[in-house]
Design an enzyme around this catalytic site. Structure first.
Site, PDB file in Angstrom:
ATOM      1  N   ALA A 252       0.836  -1.189   0.000  1.00  0.00           N
ATOM      2  CA  ALA A 252       0.000   0.000   0.000  1.00  0.00           C
ATOM      3  C   ALA A 252       0.875   1.243   0.000  1.00  0.00           C
ATOM      4  O   ALA A 252       2.105   1.173   0.040  1.00  0.00           O
ATOM      5  CB  ALA A 252      -0.927  -0.010   1.214  1.00  0.00           C
ATOM      6  N   LYS A 253       0.214   2.376  -0.014  1.00  0.00           N
ATOM      7  CA  LYS A 253       0.916   3.662  -0.042  1.00  0.00           C
ATOM      8  C   LYS A 253       1.843   3.819   1.162  1.00  0.00           C
ATOM      9  O   LYS A 253       2.928   4.395   1.044  1.00  0.00           O
ATOM     10  CB  LYS A 253      -0.124   4.795  -0.054  1.00  0.00           C
ATOM     11  CG  LYS A 253       0.453   6.152  -0.409  1.00  0.00           C
ATOM     12  CD  LYS A 253       0.813   6.231  -1.883  1.00  0.00           C
ATOM     13  CE  LYS A 253       1.260   7.640  -2.256  1.00  0.00           C
ATOM     14  NZ  LYS A 253       1.646   7.738  -3.670  1.00  0.00           N
ATOM     15  N   ARG A 254       1.431   3.271   2.310  1.00  0.00           N
ATOM     16  CA  ARG A 254       2.252   3.435   3.514  1.00  0.00           C
ATOM     17  C   ARG A 254       3.597   2.723   3.387  1.00  0.00           C
ATOM     18  O   ARG A 254       4.534   3.004   4.132  1.00  0.00           O
ATOM     19  CB  ARG A 254       1.500   2.919   4.737  1.00  0.00           C
ATOM     20  CG  ARG A 254       1.274   1.413   4.758  1.00  0.00           C
ATOM     21  CD  ARG A 254       0.547   0.974   6.018  1.00  0.00           C
ATOM     22  NE  ARG A 254       0.363  -0.461   6.070  1.00  0.00           N
ATOM     23  CZ  ARG A 254      -0.630  -1.099   5.468  1.00  0.00           C
ATOM     24  NH1 ARG A 254      -1.518  -0.422   4.762  1.00  0.00           N
ATOM     25  NH2 ARG A 254      -0.737  -2.413   5.547  1.00  0.00           N
ATOM     26  N   GLY A 256       5.327   2.912   0.696  1.00  0.00           N
ATOM     27  CA  GLY A 256       6.056   3.619  -0.349  1.00  0.00           C
ATOM     28  C   GLY A 256       5.706   3.135  -1.736  1.00  0.00           C
ATOM     29  O   GLY A 256       6.395   3.450  -2.711  1.00  0.00           O
ATOM     30  N   GLU A 262       2.057   7.917 -11.034  1.00  0.00           N
ATOM     31  CA  GLU A 262       3.255   8.579 -10.510  1.00  0.00           C
ATOM     32  C   GLU A 262       4.466   8.276 -11.388  1.00  0.00           C
ATOM     33  O   GLU A 262       5.266   9.164 -11.702  1.00  0.00           O
ATOM     34  CB  GLU A 262       3.520   8.114  -9.086  1.00  0.00           C
ATOM     35  CG  GLU A 262       2.525   8.640  -8.058  1.00  0.00           C
ATOM     36  CD  GLU A 262       2.730   8.020  -6.694  1.00  0.00           C
ATOM     37  OE1 GLU A 262       2.925   8.792  -5.739  1.00  0.00           O
ATOM     38  OE2 GLU A 262       2.715   6.781  -6.577  1.00  0.00           O
TER      39      GLU A 262
END
Length: 325
Positions: A252-254, A256, A262
Site C-alpha cells: 500500500a501507499k504506507r 512507499g 506517478e
C-alpha cells in the site's frame, strides 16, 4: 477461443500490484491468440471517483496493454461498465430466488460480529450466523433490486459442501463456502454485490479464463455456487500471488508503493516498468526492460510462484531509479 478480462474499480490510482495483475491477464489472453476484455466494476458508488475510469484506461494503454472490447471501444456485450448492467443482475437474482436460495437479511455488521458463531473472520468479515435464513424471498415480487431497498440485504445460501477447482497457479483448491456463511448478493441500497455481478458479467461476456489476485481465491467457491444455481458455464481460474510490503501486509501507499500515474508523470519508460513487474513473478530477469508485446512469448503460468511477492524498500527504490533513469 480464450476470452480473458481485467476489471478495475475506479476508486483510486492503479498501483503496481494492480498493474501486474492487468499485465498477466493480458498476457494470458494474447499468448493464446484470444480476446481481452476491459470491464469497469463501479458498483461501490460511495468510493468511485469521477474521472478515474478514463485515467486508469489511459495508464494501462501507456503500459502497453490493449483490449478488444471495453467501455471506450465498445463490443458485442456492451455496456462494459457495471453500473449500466443492473437489468442483468435483476434477472440473475430472480433465478436464484426461484431455486429457493435467496433470503432477506436485516442483520447489521455489528449484529453479525456479536453473534456467538462469529469468531471466524473470512474475506467479507465475520462469518454470517444464518440468523435470517428462513426469510426466503418470493421470486414473484416485481423487482428484486427494489425489494426492501433501504431495509435489508439479500443473501444467497451457502450450504455445507466442498467446492473444488483446479487453479492455474495455486493448484487444486477446495473450500467449504459455508465456512464463511451465506453471502450478500444484493446490498441494502438495492445494488448487486460483487459476487453475483462478477459471475453474471463474466458469463454474459463469454469470459473463459479469469485471472485475478489471490485475495479473491476463496470467493471462487461462492461464485461457483452461483454459476451452478444460474446454470452458467464455469470459467477457468488463475489466481496470482499478492504483492506484500515488508510487514507482510498487502502493498500500500504506507509502504512507499508507487502508482502507474506517478511513474508515468515522472517520465518513466513503460518498458522498464513492464520488465520490473515481469521480474517479480519470474517472467523476466531483474533489470531487464521490454515491452508488453515482447513479453507475450514468455507467458508461462508454471513460472509464477504461488507464494506472495514481498516488495522491499530496496526493490521500490530500484523500480523508481531504473524506470525513470
Amino acid at each position: 477461443m480464450i476470452r480473458g478480462r481485467f476489471a478495475p474499480s475506479p476508486t483510486g490510482a492503479l498501483h503496481i500490484g494492480n498493474a501486474r495483475t492487468a499485465l498477466l491477464a493480458w498476457l494470458q489472453a494474447r499468448a493464446a491468440g484470444g480476446a481481452f476484455v476491459m470491464r469497469v466494476e463501479d458498483l461501490d458508488f460511495g468510493r468511485v471517483r469521477p474521472g478515474f475510469m478514463q485515467t486508469q484506461l489511459d495508464e494501462l494503454r501507456w503500459l502497453g496493454l490493449d483490449w478488444d472490447e471495453g467501455p471506450d471501444v465498445g463490443g458485442p456485450f456492451a455496456p462494459y461498465v457495471q453500473s449500466e448492467r443492473q437489468g442483468l443482475y435483476e434477472i440473475a437474482l430472480r433465478r436464484v430466488a426461484e431455486r429457493g436460495l435467496l433470503f432477506e437479511c436485516t442483520c447489521s455488521r455489528r449484529d453479525i460480529a456479536q453473534a456467538a458463531s462469529a469468531p471466524h473472520v473470512g474475506e467479507e468479515g465475520p462469518r454470517y450466523p444464518g440468523t435470517c435464513r428462513e426469510r426466503r424471498v418470493d421470486p414473484s415480487v416485481p423487482s428484486l433490486t427494489a425489494h426492501g431497498r433501504g431495509y435489508f440485504a439479500l443473501r444467497a445460501r451457502a450450504d455445507a459442501d466442498l467446492v473444488c477447482f483446479d487453479d492455474g497457479v495455486m493448484g487444486q483448491q477446495c473450500f467449504d463456502p459455508s465456512a464463511e456463511g451465506d453471502f450478500v448478493v444484493r446490498r441494502k441500497d438495492g445494488v448487486a454485490a460483487y459476487q453475483i455481478a462478477a459471475v453474471v458479467d463474466d458469463a454474459a461476456m463469454g469470459i473463459t479464463h479469469v485471472l485475478r489476485g489471490a485475495d479473491l481465491l476463496s470467493s471462487t467457491a461462492r461464485q461457483i455456487l452461483l454459476y451452478r444455481a444460474l446454470e452458467l458455464p464455469i470459467p477457468s481460474f488463475l489466481h496470482v500471488p499478492l504483492m506484500l510490503g515488508p510487514d507482510g501486509e498487502r502493498l500500500a501507499k504506507r509502504h512507499g508503493a508507487v502508482s502507474l500515474g506517478e511513474l508515468r508523470a515522472a517520465g518513466a519508460a513503460p518498458e522498464r516498468v513492464v520488465g520490473w513487474l515481469a521480474a517479480t513473478c519470474g517472467l523476466a530477469e531483474p533489470g531487464e526492460a521490454l515491452s508488453a508485446a515482447a513479453l507475450v512469448p514468455r507467458w508461462d503460468p508454471s513460472r509464477i510462484s504461488p507464494q506472495p511477492t514481498t516488495v522491499t524498500d530496496e526493490m521500490l527504490r530500484r523500480l523508481r531509479e531504473s524506470a525513470i533513469g
